[in-house]
Design a protein around this motif. Structure first.
Motif, PDB file in Angstrom:
ATOM      1  N   LEU A   7      38.755  39.877  36.053  1.00 14.36           N
ATOM      2  CA  LEU A   7      39.052  41.112  35.322  1.00 14.36           C
ATOM      3  C   LEU A   7      39.569  40.788  33.925  1.00 14.36           C
ATOM      4  O   LEU A   7      39.179  41.414  32.937  1.00 14.36           O
ATOM      5  CB  LEU A   7      40.096  41.923  36.099  1.00 14.36           C
ATOM      6  N   TRP A   8      40.415  39.747  33.844  1.00 11.92           N
ATOM      7  CA  TRP A   8      40.978  39.369  32.546  1.00 11.92           C
ATOM      8  C   TRP A   8      39.865  38.944  31.593  1.00 11.92           C
ATOM      9  O   TRP A   8      39.832  39.350  30.430  1.00 11.92           O
ATOM     10  CB  TRP A   8      41.989  38.230  32.732  1.00 11.92           C
ATOM     11  N   VAL A   9      38.951  38.133  32.097  1.00 17.99           N
ATOM     12  CA  VAL A   9      37.851  37.651  31.247  1.00 17.99           C
ATOM     13  C   VAL A   9      37.010  38.815  30.750  1.00 17.99           C
ATOM     14  O   VAL A   9      36.663  38.901  29.565  1.00 17.99           O
ATOM     15  CB  VAL A   9      36.994  36.623  32.023  1.00 17.99           C
ATOM     16  N   VAL A  10      36.704  39.766  31.659  1.00 17.47           N
ATOM     17  CA  VAL A  10      35.890  40.917  31.260  1.00 17.47           C
ATOM     18  C   VAL A  10      36.618  41.737  30.203  1.00 17.47           C
ATOM     19  O   VAL A  10      36.045  42.139  29.183  1.00 17.47           O
ATOM     20  CB  VAL A  10      35.565  41.788  32.494  1.00 17.47           C
ATOM     21  N   VAL A  40      49.669  45.034  35.177  1.00 14.64           N
ATOM     22  CA  VAL A  40      49.934  46.389  35.667  1.00 14.64           C
ATOM     23  C   VAL A  40      49.024  46.710  36.844  1.00 14.64           C
ATOM     24  O   VAL A  40      49.459  47.253  37.867  1.00 14.64           O
ATOM     25  CB  VAL A  40      49.747  47.414  34.526  1.00 14.64           C
ATOM     26  N   ALA A  41      47.729  46.335  36.733  1.00 18.31           N
ATOM     27  CA  ALA A  41      46.788  46.602  37.828  1.00 18.31           C
ATOM     28  C   ALA A  41      47.230  45.867  39.090  1.00 18.31           C
ATOM     29  O   ALA A  41      47.147  46.403  40.201  1.00 18.31           O
ATOM     30  CB  ALA A  41      45.378  46.157  37.431  1.00 18.31           C
ATOM     31  N   GLY A  45      48.671  47.456  42.781  1.00 17.20           N
ATOM     32  CA  GLY A  45      47.907  47.189  43.989  1.00 17.20           C
ATOM     33  C   GLY A  45      46.491  47.727  43.930  1.00 17.20           C
ATOM     34  O   GLY A  45      45.865  47.975  44.955  1.00 17.20           O
ATOM     35  N   THR A  46      45.978  47.927  42.705  1.00 19.77           N
ATOM     36  CA  THR A  46      44.620  48.458  42.589  1.00 19.77           C
ATOM     37  C   THR A  46      43.598  47.355  42.321  1.00 19.77           C
ATOM     38  O   THR A  46      42.458  47.632  42.007  1.00 19.77           O
ATOM     39  CB  THR A  46      44.526  49.489  41.450  1.00 19.77           C
ATOM     40  N   LEU A  47      44.035  46.120  42.465  1.00 21.44           N
ATOM     41  CA  LEU A  47      43.136  45.007  42.132  1.00 21.44           C
ATOM     42  C   LEU A  47      42.375  44.589  43.387  1.00 21.44           C
ATOM     43  O   LEU A  47      42.631  43.542  43.967  1.00 21.44           O
ATOM     44  CB  LEU A  47      43.980  43.846  41.595  1.00 21.44           C
ATOM     45  N   ASP A  48      41.443  45.453  43.839  1.00 23.34           N
ATOM     46  CA  ASP A  48      40.712  45.106  45.053  1.00 23.34           C
ATOM     47  C   ASP A  48      39.210  45.162  44.795  1.00 23.34           C
ATOM     48  O   ASP A  48      38.768  45.239  43.646  1.00 23.34           O
ATOM     49  CB  ASP A  48      41.103  46.067  46.183  1.00 23.34           C
ATOM     50  N   ASP A  49      38.430  45.140  45.866  1.00 24.48           N
ATOM     51  CA  ASP A  49      36.977  45.120  45.738  1.00 24.48           C
ATOM     52  C   ASP A  49      36.432  46.309  44.960  1.00 24.48           C
ATOM     53  O   ASP A  49      35.392  46.220  44.325  1.00 24.48           O
ATOM     54  CB  ASP A  49      36.343  45.133  47.145  1.00 24.48           C
ATOM     55  N   GLU A  50      37.160  47.455  45.029  1.00 22.68           N
ATOM     56  CA  GLU A  50      36.616  48.646  44.411  1.00 22.68           C
ATOM     57  C   GLU A  50      36.845  48.677  42.913  1.00 22.68           C
ATOM     58  O   GLU A  50      36.041  49.234  42.170  1.00 22.68           O
ATOM     59  CB  GLU A  50      37.216  49.897  45.055  1.00 22.68           C
ATOM     60  N   SER A  51      37.966  48.094  42.448  1.00 20.92           N
ATOM     61  CA  SER A  51      38.224  48.151  41.018  1.00 20.92           C
ATOM     62  C   SER A  51      37.578  46.982  40.294  1.00 20.92           C
ATOM     63  O   SER A  51      37.331  47.054  39.097  1.00 20.92           O
ATOM     64  CB  SER A  51      39.734  48.150  40.754  1.00 20.92           C
TER      65      SER A  51
END
Lengths: 159, 117, 95
Positions: A7-10, A40-41, A45-51
């Motif tokens: 996510l960080w790279v993107v 923050v993500a 706890g929103t750092l899962d397969d869906e996000s």
């Protein structure tokens, strides 16, 4: 952790692309912002397969061109319907059964149906999709079944 | 830039303009909010897609990537807002016209759906 | 030639405004406005090329974001009569 790094790279790639400034000061700001956003993500706890659905990325390469082609095909059909002087429409509510196992797969399927003109997903209960179609010919099941099969393939084995 | 690429770019932009106009015509002609959503979806997908795709060939690399980013964003959000609209309309008590009743409504030019809630 | 695209977009926007004025339901108006927002995004991009300033693309991107949030906010307000509501009025959840 891999997901956070991805996510960080993107995010940082997006920052570089949109800012267009490459001085050290701006790069520092970018690093700080992306780290904060990922932090923050993570805390939410929103750092899962869906996000961060990176596991779909390489199979999506095969799905997206087919979807674009399908959108083009349906657009021509709907344009013909709208331009015909007598406006031959036959709106109907049809139901489809989805074979995706995860919510993410259902989300992709529902959005693909809505993105294709002539069909709009109006509700999902479990595996049952309620779809509003501009005319019954646009939702005869054959095209949706093909899409269903492809989205299930996109979802893959691992989940 | 090659002439062929330039021609392709203009063809895409003109096709996009055509689909945008047809979508707008559909928003005016179709009988109720559920059928109008399909016409609106046409503008959102092919109208915007073809015009932005055609513009991609007119600038440099970064410009093209930014245009594609706008396009990807539009294509992610349009189904979501369309779906939200359909749900809100159903929740608000509107029922879609079905079958040939919709065609009769068009022929008689009667207002097809309820007044403002 | 960019002018052709801009002209087509303006005509289409006028048609959407007509639908927004005609109604007849609030949902038709929201639909027309959302559709106009999409056209505005494309219009800003095309205008940027017409005037030779591709920087306009950043504006188009931001407008796309705001348009989406605006549409969802208006729909939520129509549906619940309250922008802060977390649950549906009938106690169900968004499936």
């Amino acid at each position: 952790m891999i997901r956070a790094a991805g996510l960080w790279v993107v995010l940082f790639a997006l920052w570089l692309l949109l800012s267009g400034h490459y001085q050290p000061l701006f790069l520092t700001f970018g690093v700080a912002t992306c780290t904060l956003a990922v932090g923050v993500a993570y805390r939410m706890g929103t750092l899962d397969d869906e996000s961060a659905p990176f596991h779909l990325a390489w199979r999506a390469v095969a799905y997206v061109p087919w979807l674009v082609w399908d959108i083009l095909r349906c657009n021509v059909q709907v344009a013909r319907t709208i331009l015909s002087p007598k406006l031959r429409i036959d709106p109907a509510i049809v139901h489809f059964r989805a074979s995706q196992r995860t919510d993410l797969g259902k989300f992709v399927y529902a959005n693909s149906i809505t993105l294709t003109p002539g069909t709009v997903t109006t509700g999902i209960v479990g595996d049952d999709f309620e779809v509003h179609a501009l005319s019954k010919g646009l939702a005869d099941g054959s095209e949706e079944n093909e899409m269903n099969r492809r989205v299930t393939a996109l979802e893959g084995e691992a989940s | 830039m090659g002439t062929a690429l330039q021609l392709l770019s203009w063809a895409l932009i003109l096709a996009g303009a055509f689909f945008t106009l047809v979508g707008a015509l559909g928003i005016l002609r179709l009988p109720d909010v559920f059928t109008r959503m399909h016409a609106a979806g046409m503008t959102d997908t092919m109208g915007a897609g073809l015009i932005l795709g055609g513009l991609c060939f007119q600038g440099d690399g970064i410009t093209a990537v930014r245009l594609l980013l706008i396009l990807v964003f539009l294509w992610f959000t349009c189904p979501v807002s369309t779906h939200a609209l359909a749900r809100a309309a159903l929740q608000g008590g509107l029922r879609p016209l079905t079958g040939t009743a919709a065609q009769r409504d068009v022929a008689a030019q009667t207002p097809a759906s309820r007044q403002d809630p | 030639m960019f002018a052709v695209a801009v002209a087509a977009l303006l005509v289409a926007m006028a048609m959407a405004v007509t639908r927004a004025l005609l109604g007849p339901t609030a949902y038709d108006r929201v639909l027309a406005l959302n559709n106009m927002g999409t056209k505005t995004v494309v219009l800003i991009a095309a205008l940027g090329f017409l005037s030779g300033r591709p920087d306009f693309l950043d504006l188009a991107l931001v407008y796309a974001l705001i348009n989406f949030i605006g549409t969802v906010a208006v729909l939520k307000y129509i549906e619940y009569g309250d922008l802060g509501a977390a649950k549906r009025a009938d106690g169900g959840t968004d499936a």
